[in-house]
Design an enzyme around this catalytic site. Structure first.
Site, PDB file in Angstrom:
ATOM      1  N   GLY A  11      -1.934  10.227  44.250  1.00 54.97           N
ATOM      2  CA  GLY A  11      -2.763  11.161  42.740  1.00 54.97           C
ATOM      3  C   GLY A  11      -4.384  11.289  43.157  1.00 54.97           C
ATOM      4  O   GLY A  11      -4.807   9.978  43.656  1.00 54.97           O
ATOM      5  N   ARG A  72       1.571  13.498  47.944  1.00 55.72           N
ATOM      6  CA  ARG A  72       3.018  12.542  47.895  1.00 55.72           C
ATOM      7  C   ARG A  72       4.046  13.110  49.018  1.00 55.72           C
ATOM      8  O   ARG A  72       4.150  14.127  49.545  1.00 55.72           O
ATOM      9  CB  ARG A  72       3.610  13.075  46.651  1.00 55.72           C
ATOM     10  CG  ARG A  72       2.120  12.856  45.824  1.00 55.72           C
ATOM     11  CD  ARG A  72       3.042  11.947  43.874  1.00 55.72           C
ATOM     12  NE  ARG A  72       1.934  12.552  42.946  1.00 55.72           N
ATOM     13  CZ  ARG A  72       0.546  12.068  42.835  1.00 55.72           C
ATOM     14  NH1 ARG A  72       1.322  10.476  43.247  1.00 55.72           N
ATOM     15  NH2 ARG A  72       0.100  12.213  41.334  1.00 55.72           N
ATOM     16  N   ASP A 103       0.117   2.910  43.825  1.00 55.61           N
ATOM     17  CA  ASP A 103       1.419   2.391  44.322  1.00 55.61           C
ATOM     18  C   ASP A 103       2.336   2.540  45.532  1.00 55.61           C
ATOM     19  O   ASP A 103       2.556   1.809  46.119  1.00 55.61           O
ATOM     20  CB  ASP A 103       1.992   2.467  43.098  1.00 55.61           C
ATOM     21  CG  ASP A 103       3.494   1.511  42.979  1.00 55.61           C
ATOM     22  OD1 ASP A 103       2.798   0.222  42.516  1.00 55.61           O
ATOM     23  OD2 ASP A 103       4.064   1.724  42.976  1.00 55.61           O
ATOM     24  N   THR A 125      -7.354   5.402  42.043  1.00 53.86           N
ATOM     25  CA  THR A 125      -6.526   6.569  41.237  1.00 53.86           C
ATOM     26  C   THR A 125      -6.695   6.277  39.847  1.00 53.86           C
ATOM     27  O   THR A 125      -7.772   4.960  39.307  1.00 53.86           O
ATOM     28  CB  THR A 125      -4.505   5.540  41.089  1.00 53.86           C
ATOM     29  OG1 THR A 125      -4.062   6.193  40.277  1.00 53.86           O
ATOM     30  CG2 THR A 125      -4.500   4.270  40.693  1.00 53.86           C
ATOM     31  N   ASP A 127      -5.810   5.381  37.226  1.00 55.23           N
ATOM     32  CA  ASP A 127      -4.800   5.468  36.162  1.00 55.23           C
ATOM     33  C   ASP A 127      -5.316   4.217  36.061  1.00 55.23           C
ATOM     34  O   ASP A 127      -4.532   3.732  35.068  1.00 55.23           O
ATOM     35  CB  ASP A 127      -2.666   5.829  36.806  1.00 55.23           C
ATOM     36  CG  ASP A 127      -2.535   7.107  36.734  1.00 55.23           C
ATOM     37  OD1 ASP A 127      -3.398   8.280  36.359  1.00 55.23           O
ATOM     38  OD2 ASP A 127      -1.613   7.040  37.240  1.00 55.23           O
ATOM     39  N   ASP A 129      -4.184   1.376  37.648  1.00 55.16           N
ATOM     40  CA  ASP A 129      -2.395   0.384  37.061  1.00 55.16           C
ATOM     41  C   ASP A 129      -2.018   0.195  38.084  1.00 55.16           C
ATOM     42  O   ASP A 129      -0.819  -0.396  38.324  1.00 55.16           O
ATOM     43  CB  ASP A 129      -1.202   1.741  36.615  1.00 55.16           C
ATOM     44  CG  ASP A 129      -1.271   2.391  38.093  1.00 55.16           C
ATOM     45  OD1 ASP A 129      -1.811   2.556  38.985  1.00 55.16           O
ATOM     46  OD2 ASP A 129      -0.384   2.994  38.166  1.00 55.16           O
ATOM     47  N   ARG A 171       0.205   7.688  33.726  1.00 57.74           N
ATOM     48  CA  ARG A 171       1.505   7.981  34.492  1.00 57.74           C
ATOM     49  C   ARG A 171       2.098   6.777  33.382  1.00 57.74           C
ATOM     50  O   ARG A 171       2.355   7.258  31.831  1.00 57.74           O
ATOM     51  CB  ARG A 171       1.661   7.129  35.433  1.00 57.74           C
ATOM     52  CG  ARG A 171       3.038   7.846  36.695  1.00 57.74           C
ATOM     53  CD  ARG A 171       3.344   7.329  37.791  1.00 57.74           C
ATOM     54  NE  ARG A 171       2.167   7.960  38.722  1.00 57.74           N
ATOM     55  CZ  ARG A 171       2.803   9.838  38.959  1.00 57.74           C
ATOM     56  NH1 ARG A 171       3.859   9.942  38.579  1.00 57.74           N
ATOM     57  NH2 ARG A 171       2.131  10.010  40.332  1.00 57.74           N
ATOM     58  N   ARG A 211      -9.977   9.445   1.239  1.00 54.12           N
ATOM     59  CA  ARG A 211     -11.409   8.110   1.120  1.00 54.12           C
ATOM     60  C   ARG A 211     -12.565   9.464   1.793  1.00 54.12           C
ATOM     61  O   ARG A 211     -14.001   8.578   1.611  1.00 54.12           O
ATOM     62  CB  ARG A 211     -11.856   6.708   2.889  1.00 54.12           C
ATOM     63  CG  ARG A 211     -10.939   6.131   2.318  1.00 54.12           C
ATOM     64  CD  ARG A 211     -11.630   4.447   3.482  1.00 54.12           C
ATOM     65  NE  ARG A 211     -11.704   4.846   4.119  1.00 54.12           N
ATOM     66  CZ  ARG A 211     -11.024   4.917   5.447  1.00 54.12           C
ATOM     67  NH1 ARG A 211      -9.980   4.357   4.612  1.00 54.12           N
ATOM     68  NH2 ARG A 211     -11.300   4.948   6.968  1.00 54.12           N
TER      69      ARG A 211
HETATM   70  O1  F6P Z   1      -1.134   8.998  39.536  1.00 56.22           O
HETATM   71  C1  F6P Z   1      -2.419   9.499  39.298  1.00 56.22           C
HETATM   72  C2  F6P Z   1      -1.800  10.763  38.041  1.00 56.22           C
HETATM   73  O2  F6P Z   1      -2.612  11.910  37.588  1.00 56.22           O
HETATM   74  C3  F6P Z   1      -1.214  10.832  36.299  1.00 56.22           C
HETATM   75  O3  F6P Z   1      -1.337  10.533  35.905  1.00 56.22           O
HETATM   76  C4  F6P Z   1      -0.152  11.622  36.760  1.00 56.22           C
HETATM   77  O4  F6P Z   1       1.348  11.420  36.019  1.00 56.22           O
HETATM   78  C5  F6P Z   1       0.211  12.239  38.254  1.00 56.22           C
HETATM   79  O5  F6P Z   1      -0.385  11.525  39.061  1.00 56.22           O
HETATM   80  C6  F6P Z   1       0.531  13.745  38.273  1.00 56.22           C
HETATM   81  O6  F6P Z   1       0.538  13.890  39.381  1.00 56.22           O
HETATM   82  P1  F6P Z   1       1.161  15.446  39.757  1.00 56.22           P
HETATM   83  O7  F6P Z   1      -0.848  15.400  40.411  1.00 56.22           O
HETATM   84  O8  F6P Z   1       1.638  15.254  41.455  1.00 56.22           O
HETATM   85  O9  F6P Z   1       1.544  15.884  38.650  1.00 56.22           O
END
Ligand code: F6P
Length: 320
Positions: A11, A72, A103, A125, A127, A129, A171, A211
């Protein structure tokens, strides 16, 4: 080392262009030729490779996405794909490779190094992560983009006395929801790394209403469940006029923040240093404000990146 290659994979993330620029400029500064590989590992295997000159990375630092494109490409997990990639690199006389991504990109870089081809990975990324670094390229821009949306949603939520569920990417990781949630004063942050209980969420919304609170913002990481499913479950505990906003890929685009550009520049520069020292199989990172590098294998073996759960606890004390 006289020639290095660079690619972006997985991504895209804001700041990838700044990292490509840093790698290219620093390498050329040190007399090394740079080759850009289009479409990540897919382009590597296909031989979609071109020379990058200084001017090719001009006017790029502020642009979102990646001008080398990304893909990808699960096929690169096979030995056949990896050897084909190395064959292409050798054809162009490339002796070292910088891989920018998440990753999957780390695994690709690791595989190349195992076959004897030096590769250095840079975490890119939204994320956040990736183990071995406190921050990844793109994360800061992503949370600022989410924050802008949260601020806007708060306006309309208040006007209509509504509850909003704002689903954000990440993700399996909750970092985007966590950081943007704290920055935006979200009432609830729901992330995969922490349990939640719908009855308690509903109870807190009701208490807020009693409240006189006019809005309720729930930021939900996609790794927990989808926003619509969450709204459906919440509706079984009362009528909160909940609306769902799925921010989706909006959060992946846009001009990188200063922080992401500086991070990308530091990582890019350091990756070139490592390759010039003849080192491969490493990934760069930022730990406690210091740029570091470590073995990709050991970094991946550390297991998953852990979010800063002290932020989660703090938000509970700030948004009751
Ligand atoms: O890893 C980055 C990300 O944007 C994630 O947050 C998300 O789940 C995924 O890629 C979406 O992937 P794609 O763009 O292939 O739909």
């Amino acid at each position: 080392m006289k020639r290095i290659g660079i690619l972006t994979s997985g991504g895209d993330a804001p700041g990838m262009n700044a990292a490509i620029r840093a790698v290219t400029r620093k390498a050329i500064f040190h007399g090394v030729e740079v080759f850009g590989i289009n479409y990540g590992f897919a382009g590597l295997v296909a031989g979609d490779i071109r020379r990058l000159e200084i001017a090719d990375v001009g006017d790029k630092i502020q642009r979102g996405g990646t001008f080398l494109y990304s893909a990808r490409y699960p096929e690169f997990a096979t030995q056949e794909g990896q050897l084909k990639g190395i064959e292409q690199l050798k054809k162009f006389g490339i002796e070292g490779l910088v891989v920018i991504g998440g990753d999957g990109s780390y695994h690709g870089a690791m595989a190349l190094t195992k076959h004897g081809f030096p590769a250095v990975a840079i975490p890119g990324t939204i994320d956040n992560d990736i183990p071995g670094t406190d921050f990844t390229i793109g994360f800061d821009t992503a949370i600022n983009t989410v924050l802008e949306s949260l601020d806007r949603i708060r306006d309309t939520a208040t006007s209509h006395v509504r509850t909003f569920i704002i689903e954000v990417m990440g993700r399996d990781a909750g970092d985007i929801a966590l950081w943007a949630g704290v920055a935006g004063g979200a009432d609830e942050i729901i992330i995969p790394e922490h349990d939640f209980d719908m009855t308690s969420v509903a109870k807190r919304i009701k208490e807020g209403r009693d409240r006189g609170k006019k809005h309720c913002l729930i930021i939900l990481a996609e790794g927990v469940m989808g926003g619509n499913e969450f709204a459906e479950q919440l509706s079984k505990h009362g009528d909160f006029h909940a609306r769902v906003s799925i921010l989706g890929h909006v959060v992946r685009g846009g001009s990188p923040t200063a922080r992401d550009r500086v991070l990308a520049s530091k990582f890019g520069g350091h990756a070139v240093d490592l390759l010039l020292e003849g080192k491969g199989g490493l990934c760069v990172g930022m730990l406690q404000n210091e740029v570091v590098s470590a073995s990709i294998v050991e970094t991946l073996e550390q297991g998953k990146h852990k979010p800063d759960l002290s932020l989660y606890a703090l938000n509970k004390e700030l948004s009751f």
